[in-house]
Every structure is written in C-alpha cells, then in structure tokens.
Design a protein around this motif. Structure first.
Motif, PDB file in Angstrom:
ATOM      1  N   LYS A 141       0.837  -1.202   0.000  1.00 34.66           N
ATOM      2  CA  LYS A 141       0.000   0.000   0.000  1.00 34.66           C
ATOM      3  C   LYS A 141       0.879   1.262   0.000  1.00 34.66           C
ATOM      4  O   LYS A 141       0.616   2.212  -0.741  1.00 34.66           O
ATOM      5  CB  LYS A 141      -0.902   0.027   1.253  1.00 34.66           C
ATOM      6  CG  LYS A 141      -2.038  -0.982   1.249  1.00 34.66           C
ATOM      7  CD  LYS A 141      -2.696  -1.113   2.614  1.00 34.66           C
ATOM      8  CE  LYS A 141      -3.446   0.120   3.069  1.00 34.66           C
ATOM      9  NZ  LYS A 141      -4.819   0.226   2.570  1.00 34.66           N
ATOM     10  N   ASN A 174      -5.563   2.877 -10.729  1.00 36.43           N
ATOM     11  CA  ASN A 174      -6.531   1.804 -10.469  1.00 36.43           C
ATOM     12  C   ASN A 174      -5.997   0.816  -9.435  1.00 36.43           C
ATOM     13  O   ASN A 174      -6.721   0.370  -8.539  1.00 36.43           O
ATOM     14  CB  ASN A 174      -6.865   1.064 -11.770  1.00 36.43           C
ATOM     15  CG  ASN A 174      -7.638   1.937 -12.739  1.00 36.43           C
ATOM     16  OD1 ASN A 174      -8.119   3.000 -12.358  1.00 36.43           O
ATOM     17  ND2 ASN A 174      -7.742   1.506 -13.986  1.00 36.43           N
ATOM     18  N   LYS A 196      -6.416   2.299  -6.105  1.00 39.62           N
ATOM     19  CA  LYS A 196      -7.803   2.214  -5.627  1.00 39.62           C
ATOM     20  C   LYS A 196      -8.067   0.855  -4.984  1.00 39.62           C
ATOM     21  O   LYS A 196      -8.742   0.757  -3.969  1.00 39.62           O
ATOM     22  CB  LYS A 196      -8.776   2.395  -6.800  1.00 39.62           C
ATOM     23  CG  LYS A 196      -9.058   3.827  -7.171  1.00 39.62           C
ATOM     24  CD  LYS A 196     -10.117   3.897  -8.277  1.00 39.62           C
ATOM     25  CE  LYS A 196     -10.265   5.312  -8.797  1.00 39.62           C
ATOM     26  NZ  LYS A 196     -11.081   5.354 -10.029  1.00 39.62           N
ATOM     27  N   MET A 197      -7.544  -0.201  -5.615  1.00 34.22           N
ATOM     28  CA  MET A 197      -7.777  -1.544  -5.091  1.00 34.22           C
ATOM     29  C   MET A 197      -7.002  -1.777  -3.799  1.00 34.22           C
ATOM     30  O   MET A 197      -7.546  -2.297  -2.826  1.00 34.22           O
ATOM     31  CB  MET A 197      -7.417  -2.580  -6.149  1.00 34.22           C
ATOM     32  CG  MET A 197      -8.387  -2.499  -7.341  1.00 34.22           C
ATOM     33  SD  MET A 197      -8.273  -3.903  -8.459  1.00 34.22           S
ATOM     34  CE  MET A 197      -9.833  -3.732  -9.365  1.00 34.22           C
ATOM     35  N   LYS A 239      -6.079   0.352  -1.671  1.00 32.26           N
ATOM     36  CA  LYS A 239      -6.662   1.134  -0.566  1.00 32.26           C
ATOM     37  C   LYS A 239      -7.745   0.339   0.158  1.00 32.26           C
ATOM     38  O   LYS A 239      -8.074   0.640   1.308  1.00 32.26           O
ATOM     39  CB  LYS A 239      -7.263   2.438  -1.095  1.00 32.26           C
ATOM     40  CG  LYS A 239      -6.238   3.552  -1.164  1.00 32.26           C
ATOM     41  CD  LYS A 239      -6.887   4.897  -1.427  1.00 32.26           C
ATOM     42  CE  LYS A 239      -5.820   5.978  -1.439  1.00 32.26           C
ATOM     43  NZ  LYS A 239      -6.234   7.132  -2.242  1.00 32.26           N
ATOM     44  N   CYS A 240      -8.295  -0.662  -0.510  1.00 34.79           N
ATOM     45  CA  CYS A 240      -9.329  -1.497   0.106  1.00 34.79           C
ATOM     46  C   CYS A 240      -8.741  -2.561   1.034  1.00 34.79           C
ATOM     47  O   CYS A 240      -9.483  -3.261   1.720  1.00 34.79           O
ATOM     48  CB  CYS A 240     -10.187  -2.151  -0.972  1.00 34.79           C
ATOM     49  SG  CYS A 240     -11.012  -0.953  -2.043  1.00 34.79           S
ATOM     50  N   ALA A 241      -7.430  -2.689   1.042  1.00 32.39           N
ATOM     51  CA  ALA A 241      -6.797  -3.629   1.976  1.00 32.39           C
ATOM     52  C   ALA A 241      -6.628  -2.946   3.315  1.00 32.39           C
ATOM     53  O   ALA A 241      -6.266  -1.772   3.384  1.00 32.39           O
ATOM     54  CB  ALA A 241      -5.437  -4.069   1.435  1.00 32.39           C
ATOM     55  N   GLY A 242      -6.894  -3.660   4.394  1.00 35.53           N
ATOM     56  CA  GLY A 242      -6.624  -3.143   5.731  1.00 35.53           C
ATOM     57  C   GLY A 242      -5.125  -3.070   5.965  1.00 35.53           C
ATOM     58  O   GLY A 242      -4.346  -3.767   5.312  1.00 35.53           O
ATOM     59  N   ALA A 284     -10.976 -10.746   0.814  1.00 31.32           N
ATOM     60  CA  ALA A 284     -11.416 -10.003  -0.357  1.00 31.32           C
ATOM     61  C   ALA A 284     -10.533 -10.350  -1.536  1.00 31.32           C
ATOM     62  O   ALA A 284      -9.338 -10.589  -1.380  1.00 31.32           O
ATOM     63  CB  ALA A 284     -11.339  -8.494  -0.071  1.00 31.32           C
ATOM     64  N   ASP A 285     -11.133 -10.442  -2.718  1.00 35.08           N
ATOM     65  CA  ASP A 285     -10.295 -10.530  -3.910  1.00 35.08           C
ATOM     66  C   ASP A 285     -10.734  -9.490  -4.915  1.00 35.08           C
ATOM     67  O   ASP A 285     -11.910  -9.285  -5.160  1.00 35.08           O
ATOM     68  CB  ASP A 285     -10.272 -11.940  -4.502  1.00 35.08           C
ATOM     69  CG  ASP A 285     -11.647 -12.471  -4.803  1.00 35.08           C
ATOM     70  OD1 ASP A 285     -12.083 -12.321  -5.957  1.00 35.08           O
ATOM     71  OD2 ASP A 285     -12.278 -13.026  -3.876  1.00 35.08           O
ATOM     72  N   PHE A 286      -9.755  -8.806  -5.446  1.00 36.60           N
ATOM     73  CA  PHE A 286      -9.957  -7.738  -6.417  1.00 36.60           C
ATOM     74  C   PHE A 286      -9.243  -8.137  -7.694  1.00 36.60           C
ATOM     75  O   PHE A 286      -8.048  -8.429  -7.669  1.00 36.60           O
ATOM     76  CB  PHE A 286      -9.376  -6.413  -5.889  1.00 36.60           C
ATOM     77  CG  PHE A 286     -10.208  -5.786  -4.807  1.00 36.60           C
ATOM     78  CD1 PHE A 286     -10.281  -6.350  -3.544  1.00 36.60           C
ATOM     79  CD2 PHE A 286     -10.945  -4.632  -5.051  1.00 36.60           C
ATOM     80  CE1 PHE A 286     -11.054  -5.773  -2.545  1.00 36.60           C
ATOM     81  CE2 PHE A 286     -11.714  -4.055  -4.061  1.00 36.60           C
ATOM     82  CZ  PHE A 286     -11.773  -4.626  -2.801  1.00 36.60           C
ATOM     83  N   GLU A 287      -9.992  -8.156  -8.785  1.00 32.07           N
ATOM     84  CA  GLU A 287      -9.394  -8.545 -10.068  1.00 32.07           C
ATOM     85  C   GLU A 287      -9.292  -7.319 -10.959  1.00 32.07           C
ATOM     86  O   GLU A 287     -10.267  -6.573 -11.107  1.00 32.07           O
ATOM     87  CB  GLU A 287     -10.260  -9.615 -10.737  1.00 32.07           C
ATOM     88  CG  GLU A 287      -9.594 -10.252 -11.943  1.00 32.07           C
ATOM     89  CD  GLU A 287     -10.478 -11.329 -12.568  1.00 32.07           C
ATOM     90  OE1 GLU A 287     -10.389 -12.484 -12.123  1.00 32.07           O
ATOM     91  OE2 GLU A 287     -11.274 -10.994 -13.471  1.00 32.07           O
ATOM     92  N   MET A 288      -8.133  -7.101 -11.518  1.00 32.25           N
ATOM     93  CA  MET A 288      -7.897  -5.898 -12.317  1.00 32.25           C
ATOM     94  C   MET A 288      -7.410  -6.292 -13.699  1.00 32.25           C
ATOM     95  O   MET A 288      -6.618  -7.237 -13.837  1.00 32.25           O
ATOM     96  CB  MET A 288      -6.838  -5.033 -11.626  1.00 32.25           C
ATOM     97  CG  MET A 288      -6.699  -3.653 -12.203  1.00 32.25           C
ATOM     98  SD  MET A 288      -5.532  -2.643 -11.231  1.00 32.25           S
ATOM     99  CE  MET A 288      -3.982  -3.215 -11.907  1.00 32.25           C
TER     100      MET A 288
END
Lengths: 264, 264, 264
Positions: free
Chosen positions: A13, A74, A77-78, A80-83, A112-116
């Motif tokens: 991060k 991008n 942005k993803m 930032k969603c991680a603690g 959580a999984d974020f796919e980009m």
C-alpha cells in the motif's frame, strides 16, 4: 503461474502511494529473484526503480518471467481497500490478462479478492550503471520531506550543497531566500535520527522541488533516506524497504544556465 | 406541551448526522410512547424510520400527539452547537410554530437555547408490515461501512449474497471486479465483533452503493448493524440506538433486468 | 542592529496565525522596550495591537527604533517552516531592506535562515487611550471561540449582554434564534476554566460575528480571553501572551440603527 504472498501487506500500500503521483502506467516485472518496476514519470524527467526481493515474501512462486502492465491509479484504488494489517497475495495465471489481489484480515474472517485488467505498455528497460558518487547523505526521511515541503513555499528549485560539516538546502523566490543546514550528527540516541555524510569532494547541485516533493511520498516506507550526489550524474534518492529491497528515484540536476534563467 | 430531556445528547447529534444527507425535510412525530420519524429520501427510493422510545429520556412529557415538520439541515446546524457531553432538551408549546433545543453543559455553567421555525410538510405514514426474512446478517457496523466505501471505489452496485458460511459483497466496474467475503464468526472476544448469520434460504440481491453509503452514516450510533434480506422485499439495514430504539433504512433491490443493463 | 532571540519560537508562529487573516501588510515596531505592531484590518473596521516585551526574549538587542514593513502572508509562510520547538531569532542590519528569521532546532542539528524583503508601508499610529469599561468578562478562550463559531452558523451578528449573573451571546438568522449564557463561575478546579465578570453597569452591544471569528484565531496563544465592554467604546478582546505581552483586538459596536436594518 504467479503467486506472491506478502504478510506485511501495508508495504505494498505504501509503495503504491509513493508511486502513483509520479507514474501513471507501468510494467511490473516478476522473475524468480523478485518483483520490480522501472518507469519514467509522465513528463519523462524522473526515473523510479522499485525492487521487492523474493526472499521478503512469505510465499513467492513465479514460474516464468512476467511483465504486467498496470494503471497505478486503479491499482492504488484496489490496494486502498486492503486493511493495514491484511496479508496481501498477488496472483496471475499464465497468459491471463488480469491480475488478482487477495486481502486476508489477520483473523481470516474477512477475505477479499480484487481482479484488475492488465494493460499493454510499451517500455524500454534502461540500464542504470553502478556509479561512484561524490557525496552520499543519509538522514531522517521525515526531515528531508519537511525541508523539501518548507522550501517549496518559497521557491521552485533547491540547491543541495554537501561539505564535510553538513548538507545545505537553499532556495530563492519572489518573497526572499531560504537556507537550511543539517549538520553531520552521528551521536544520536536512535540510529535512524543520525545525519551521516560520506564525501569524496564537495558538490552543489540544483533540482526542481516539484520532483523532490513527489519522491518524499515514499517517506512512510523508511525512517531514513539516502541521497547520492555527483556533479555529472542524476541524484539518487533512495528509501530502503525493510529487508526486502528499495525504491529509488533518479533526477537529473538543472544545469547552471537553467538556474541563471530562473534567477533572471 | 412537549418537553423531552435526553441526558446523552450526543445520540441526537449522531441521529441527525445519519439522517441529514438522505432526507431534507421531515415530520418528527411525538406521542406518549416515543419520538419517531418516517421519511423517504429526496429521490423517493429509500425509506428511513427512526424510533426513540420515551423510556430512554430522562424526562418525557408529551401532552398530545404532535407532528413537527423540520428542515434537517437547519436542525443539524443547531445540534452541531451542542457539546458532545451536553444534555439536550427539546421543547415545544402547543400550537406554537417553533421548537426549542436547549443545551446544558455537564457543569451547568453554559446553557444555550436555539429556537427553530417549524414547517408544514405533507407526508403520508407508510405502514411497514412485519416480515419474515430469508437471511439476517449481524456484523460490526464499521466493517459494513468499510466494505460499502471500498466497493464504491470500483463499482456502482453491490450484490449481497448470503450462504450459511458467510456473506459476500461483490461489485464490478470499468477497472475490474471485487468480492469481499465475511465469514460467520461467533467465537470472538467481544460480542460486537461477531458476524452472525441466520439463514432460512440463500439470497443474492443487488443494491445501489450510493444508498448503502448513505445508510452507513449511522455507524457511530451502534457498533453492530443488522441486514435483513428477502428476495421479494426491500433490504432493512438497522442500527440499534442503545436502550432507546433504532434507525432503520429500507431499500428495494435492483431487479435483474436493471443489473444486466448496467453490465451491458 | 536588531537581534531578538525567542526560545519559545512557537509563540511567534501562533501570533502570525492570529494576525494573517485580519491584516495583510503591517509595520512591526522595535524599540528598547519591545516588539510591537498596530494595524487596521484590510476593511478598516477592526484594529489589532500586539506587544511582545523585551524581557520575554532570551536575547534582545535593538540599537535604535526600527519600523519594519512586512507582508504578513509571506512572513507566515516563512514562520511555518520553523518547527514547534525551534528557537527563533529575528535579525536586521541597520539600513537593510531585509529581515532574517533564523530557526534552530532544539538539538542544534538543523539551522535554517529565511531572508525576507521589507516593504514601505504608510501607517499612522493611533493613540489608544486607557479607558474605564462598564463590564469586563474573563472566560476560557476556547469557550469564546466555540460560541462565536456556533452562532455564526445561525446569524451574522452577536449581541453580547453582561449582567452580574453572566454573559449572554445572542444571534438571529433566517433559520431561527440562538442564545448562549455563560454563568459567572469562580469555583472551578483550574483557574483558566473560570468565567469571571467585573461589572459596573449592565451592557448590551452588537458586533459582527465575522470579526469575532477572526479574533478567535488567537485562541492558541492563551487559555483565557478578556472581553472589555462599554456602550460608547469599541470592545477589546484581549489574549495575554505568557509573560511577554498581549494581542488585543478592537471592534466598534454596530449601532442600533444598523441592527434594525439587518433585522428588516
């Protein structure tokens, strides 16, 4: 297949925060030895080089060399969603045009999984030769950030001058002039508060403060910063990333003529 | 005559912060049993229902049922002038077109009274029938707020899917997709950190994140949130207000067709 | 030659924050007795008077009286570069058109000097006669700041009324009216939390909240504020500067006619 598991996910991060203002799109290169990036800033003036060595990951699997083009805004942005305490795993299948970031909370109760989508980015890898520097300054990163920020309220450029006694940062602008001197100081309670100067010969070089202020976005990554200066070479501003690697910023000095123009 | 004295005045400040972005003008209804509000948001999509029971007030006098139309933005301006530890008393005379908020500091050294004009607001009270829900999720309110905020950086809608194992929040947008799974977890140190799922049958419903994010403005009111879902009913997002009542938000799911349109 | 060394440099930073929104350019007057400023605000409605007595400085050298015209915005930019624990020294050579601010970190490892151009500013020094006031209120400065801020969310002017029992601050605006009463209270644990009223006769005066809010920028300088009121005189809002002097703001009351106009 690529699978990189980083227990200290907050590092990634912070790396992203350090990069995203400077670089828009970039290729992340994965090999058996580590995860790296080299990119010019969008105005092609500064160069940034990142290395996270494979040993620093809890799990590091990279079957074949892979270059993944990402939009850093991008990606930021993803991430930032991680603690801040999350474990981050980066995954990509061979031949896939996507990358997945997985965030696991420390208790494993939230996953959580974020796919980009990946991008095709043209880039040439510049060879950065190892060089001898006239002067190397190691100082607290927060001090360096504060000085760059302070001086940019007065002027646009900073002259960094190194002598055996210390390092001087100077600027001038419409409202006046400013000089900040940090003395060599090795007898501090905490080693990260030391200002240490290794000097072969005195140097005095001028840089755009705008870029210096961008580089200091990496301050949360390390309590110290190392500034390497030579009259014929770009300055290197380096932040070590604990046990894992580094982020290095390169910026060519402004030549005297430029400086005179600015003063005129 | 109406006189309601609330020792924990900060509750009323928090209620106002939870309401004011969603609702512009609303009637507050006072009766012998409590102080309540029911209102649609300004775009007539979401419904909010507030109840503060009379037992929760230190002093509660309401001689006859009264409906007071207030502009929530103005009411919020006035309540912001109350200190967090102030005792708040709400007063209205019969037939008066004003309401008075009185704020007393804990030491009684500072006493403020704010008088606000009431408004005539047309509103019909909707009967909200008690319903059976397919799935009820209770989870930490800060976790739910974080997830809604995170997902809205990726997409506009969230699919909430409940199974016995947990609840999944999913979105998709131009930059990629995201899924966050919170596992059922009842063995936590503090009860308010548990995620508890009561499920009769699995549900999967789609909602606009914009509204969910508005609802989470109520997070400071309660450490937990309860989300009740059924395929034919609006979702209920409920925040309990300690010992006094609740604030409930209702939002109809987007129908499949809508969702497909969005994806196209 | 002028050389003023202030160990508690943060005082000068706070003074600048208190002044810079109200006054654009001003002459700082140095004499053997102290460092002072008197200036009208840019709309020529309020007057500010600052005194830092020579005894408050660790070192105070002022060979001859000197009036230095400074742009307060630029001065503020420079003082923001001083650390909160820095020692600040102000230097000027005789006949020079510049002033130098020197900042020394507590450890002496970092030394900065900022040189600023001086300006020629026409100003006439107003004699402010000592006056007898009908009522003098001393109260916690943070309380006064909070009240001015709160009331300005409702109206544009504040009526300050003093009786033996306490001081009342009132306003009215489109959305309603507000009254805040602070009771005389001398039996507090900490003397700075007391509200003390010395009254010869009751007064009730109206002032523009905009200016009151500007004055409260001085709140960090002192835990108490003293408000001196007489019906024929400008109010004096005074913040003492620990052991050194004061900053005083003067503002003429709005006359009744004005007030009526505003209400109409």
């Amino acid at each position: 297949m690529l699978e990189l598991r980083l227990v200290q996910g907050s590092l990634l991060k912070k790396v992203m925060e350090a990069l995203k203002d400077l670089v828009t799109d970039a290729n992340f290169d994965c090999s058996a030895t580590g995860f790296s990036l080299q990119a010019m800033d969008s105005s092609h003036v500064a160069l940034v080089s990142l290395l996270l060595r494979s040993e620093g990951f809890e799990h590091y699997r990279c079957d074949r060399n892979l270059s993944m083009g990402m939009n850093l805004n991008n990606m930021s942005k993803m991430l930032k969603c991680a603690g801040n305490d999350d474990i981050i795993t980066l995954k990509a299948d061979d031949g896939s045009d996507t990358v997945t970031f997985m965030f696991e909370s420390p208790t494993q109760d939230k996953i959580a999984d974020f796919e980009m989508k990946l991008m095709d980015i043209d880039s040439e890898h510049l060879g950065i030769p190892e060089a001898e520097y006239h002067a190397i300054v190691r100082m607290p990163s927060s001090e360096f950030a504060r000085i760059c920020k302070d001086l940019s309220s007065i002027g646009d450029t900073v002259v960094i001058s190194v002598t055996k006694e210390g390092v001087k940062f100077s600027t001038r602008g419409d409202i006046g002039t400013a000089n900040v001197v940090c003395r060599q100081n090795t007898t501090v309670d905490k080693p990260e508060e030391a200002t240490i100067i290794e000097m072969k010969e005195p140097v005095s070089l001028t840089f755009a403060l705008r870029y210096m202020n961008s580089f200091t976005k990496a301050t949360p990554l390390s309590s110290t910063v190392t500034i390497s200066l030579s009259s014929e070479l770009p300055v290197v501003v380096e932040y070590k990333i604990a046990e894992m690697g580094y982020i290095r910023f390169y910026l060519a000095p402004k030549i005297e003529e430029d400086e005179e123009d600015n003063k005129a």
